[in-house]
Motif scaffolding. Structure first.
Motif, PDB file in Angstrom:
ATOM      1  N   SER A   1       0.827  -1.206   0.000  1.00  0.00           N
ATOM      2  CA  SER A   1       0.000   0.000   0.000  1.00  0.00           C
ATOM      3  C   SER A   1       0.862   1.257   0.000  1.00  0.00           C
ATOM      4  O   SER A   1       0.585   2.226  -0.724  1.00  0.00           O
ATOM      5  CB  SER A   1      -0.915  -0.013   1.225  1.00  0.00           C
ATOM      6  OG  SER A   1      -1.688   1.165   1.298  1.00  0.00           O
ATOM      7  N   HIS A   2       1.936   1.231   0.785  1.00  0.00           N
ATOM      8  CA  HIS A   2       2.863   2.373   0.838  1.00  0.00           C
ATOM      9  C   HIS A   2       3.546   2.592  -0.509  1.00  0.00           C
ATOM     10  O   HIS A   2       3.663   3.730  -0.975  1.00  0.00           O
ATOM     11  CB  HIS A   2       3.901   2.124   1.926  1.00  0.00           C
ATOM     12  CG  HIS A   2       4.947   3.175   2.037  1.00  0.00           C
ATOM     13  ND1 HIS A   2       4.668   4.515   2.208  1.00  0.00           N
ATOM     14  CD2 HIS A   2       6.321   3.095   1.993  1.00  0.00           C
ATOM     15  CE1 HIS A   2       5.790   5.209   2.278  1.00  0.00           C
ATOM     16  NE2 HIS A   2       6.802   4.365   2.141  1.00  0.00           N
ATOM     17  N   VAL A   3       3.970   1.503  -1.139  1.00  0.00           N
ATOM     18  CA  VAL A   3       4.603   1.599  -2.461  1.00  0.00           C
ATOM     19  C   VAL A   3       3.623   2.202  -3.464  1.00  0.00           C
ATOM     20  O   VAL A   3       3.980   3.083  -4.260  1.00  0.00           O
ATOM     21  CB  VAL A   3       5.081   0.213  -2.942  1.00  0.00           C
ATOM     22  CG1 VAL A   3       5.520   0.270  -4.408  1.00  0.00           C
ATOM     23  CG2 VAL A   3       6.221  -0.290  -2.067  1.00  0.00           C
ATOM     24  N   GLY A   4       2.368   1.735  -3.432  1.00  0.00           N
ATOM     25  CA  GLY A   4       1.371   2.258  -4.356  1.00  0.00           C
ATOM     26  C   GLY A   4       1.078   3.730  -4.138  1.00  0.00           C
ATOM     27  O   GLY A   4       0.988   4.506  -5.092  1.00  0.00           O
ATOM     28  N   ASN A   5       0.967   4.136  -2.873  1.00  0.00           N
ATOM     29  CA  ASN A   5       0.698   5.543  -2.573  1.00  0.00           C
ATOM     30  C   ASN A   5       1.850   6.426  -3.011  1.00  0.00           C
ATOM     31  O   ASN A   5       1.633   7.527  -3.546  1.00  0.00           O
ATOM     32  CB  ASN A   5       0.455   5.724  -1.071  1.00  0.00           C
ATOM     33  CG  ASN A   5      -0.850   5.113  -0.614  1.00  0.00           C
ATOM     34  OD1 ASN A   5      -1.772   4.925  -1.417  1.00  0.00           O
ATOM     35  ND2 ASN A   5      -0.950   4.797   0.660  1.00  0.00           N
ATOM     36  N   ARG A   6       3.068   5.968  -2.802  1.00  0.00           N
ATOM     37  CA  ARG A   6       4.228   6.765  -3.213  1.00  0.00           C
ATOM     38  C   ARG A   6       4.287   6.887  -4.721  1.00  0.00           C
ATOM     39  O   ARG A   6       4.615   7.954  -5.252  1.00  0.00           O
ATOM     40  CB  ARG A   6       5.512   6.146  -2.666  1.00  0.00           C
ATOM     41  CG  ARG A   6       6.734   6.938  -3.017  1.00  0.00           C
ATOM     42  CD  ARG A   6       7.931   6.507  -2.216  1.00  0.00           C
ATOM     43  NE  ARG A   6       9.108   6.430  -3.029  1.00  0.00           N
ATOM     44  CZ  ARG A   6      10.345   6.360  -2.584  1.00  0.00           C
ATOM     45  NH1 ARG A   6      10.559   6.361  -1.284  1.00  0.00           N
ATOM     46  NH2 ARG A   6      11.364   6.288  -3.381  1.00  0.00           N
TER      47      ARG A   6
END
Length: 202
Positions: A190-195
């Protein structure tokens, strides 16, 4: 073969609906639980490159709190988890000892993000690992592996102790538990996608 291995599903082929794959590197200091996490969550029999620890490692590998540890990863761990109908993760566990860090150069190629396991009993061991990640610029999440004798600390305490950015996810997990390990990976993805969304030009 133990009961865990005999009950492990063995999907030889990915579902035809899978459209994307992502490489995740699981890193952290020596003895923090990387091999355990990859093994607990992998839907295939994980590849391990563990060797029995010998007297040659005495005085080099810090065994504080790890007195029962008898093996160590010398190359990598590998596993796979189908995260959704369309996405599969390939998990690579990196060895934790400094003398094996040259292997990270090859393992990190193609990775979209890193899951950093930490042990609150030996939190200072994580500083050098985090320094290595800053040089690579890849997104990462911190997963606090809860050992039976670990203290309990808030996310804010962990973030302050490790000098993490406010945007870096901090999760708590039990690397032995598949669902707990899965939630840590989901937080990273999720963090990778948001970034990625933030970095995409409007």
């Amino acid at each position: 073969m133990d009961s865990e291995e005999s009950s492990r599903p063995e999907p030889a082929y990915l579902p035809p609906t899978v459209e994307r794959s992502a490489k995740i590197l699981v890193v952290g200091p020596f003895g923090v639980g990387k091999t355990t996490l990859v093994g607990s969550v992998s839907e295939i029999e994980p590849l391990r490159t563990e060797e029995v620890m010998t007297q040659a490692g005495a005085g080099i590998d810090d065994l504080r709190g790890l007195e029962s540890k008898t093996t160590t990863t010398v190359a990598m761990d590998f596993g796979r988890i189908t995260l959704s109908d369309t996405l599969v993760l390939y998990l690579f566990g990196a060895p934790g000892q400094r003398r094996f860090w040259d292997l990270w150069e090859g393992l990190v190629v193609g990775a979209v993000g890193l899951l950093v396991l930490v042990d609150t009993r030996r939190l200072d061991d994580s500083f050098e690992v985090l320094d290595q990640l800053e040089e690579r610029g890849l997104p990462f999440a911190v997963a606090v592996n809860q050992f039976p004798d670990s203290g309990r600390f808030s996310d804010e305490d962990i973030r302050e102790a490790l000098d993490l950015l406010p945007t870096t996810p901090v999760v708590h997990c039990d690397a032995r538990d598949p669902q707990s390990s899965l939630q840590a990976l989901i937080a990273l993805v999720s963090h990778v996608g948001n970034r990625s969304l933030q970095e995409t030009p409007a």
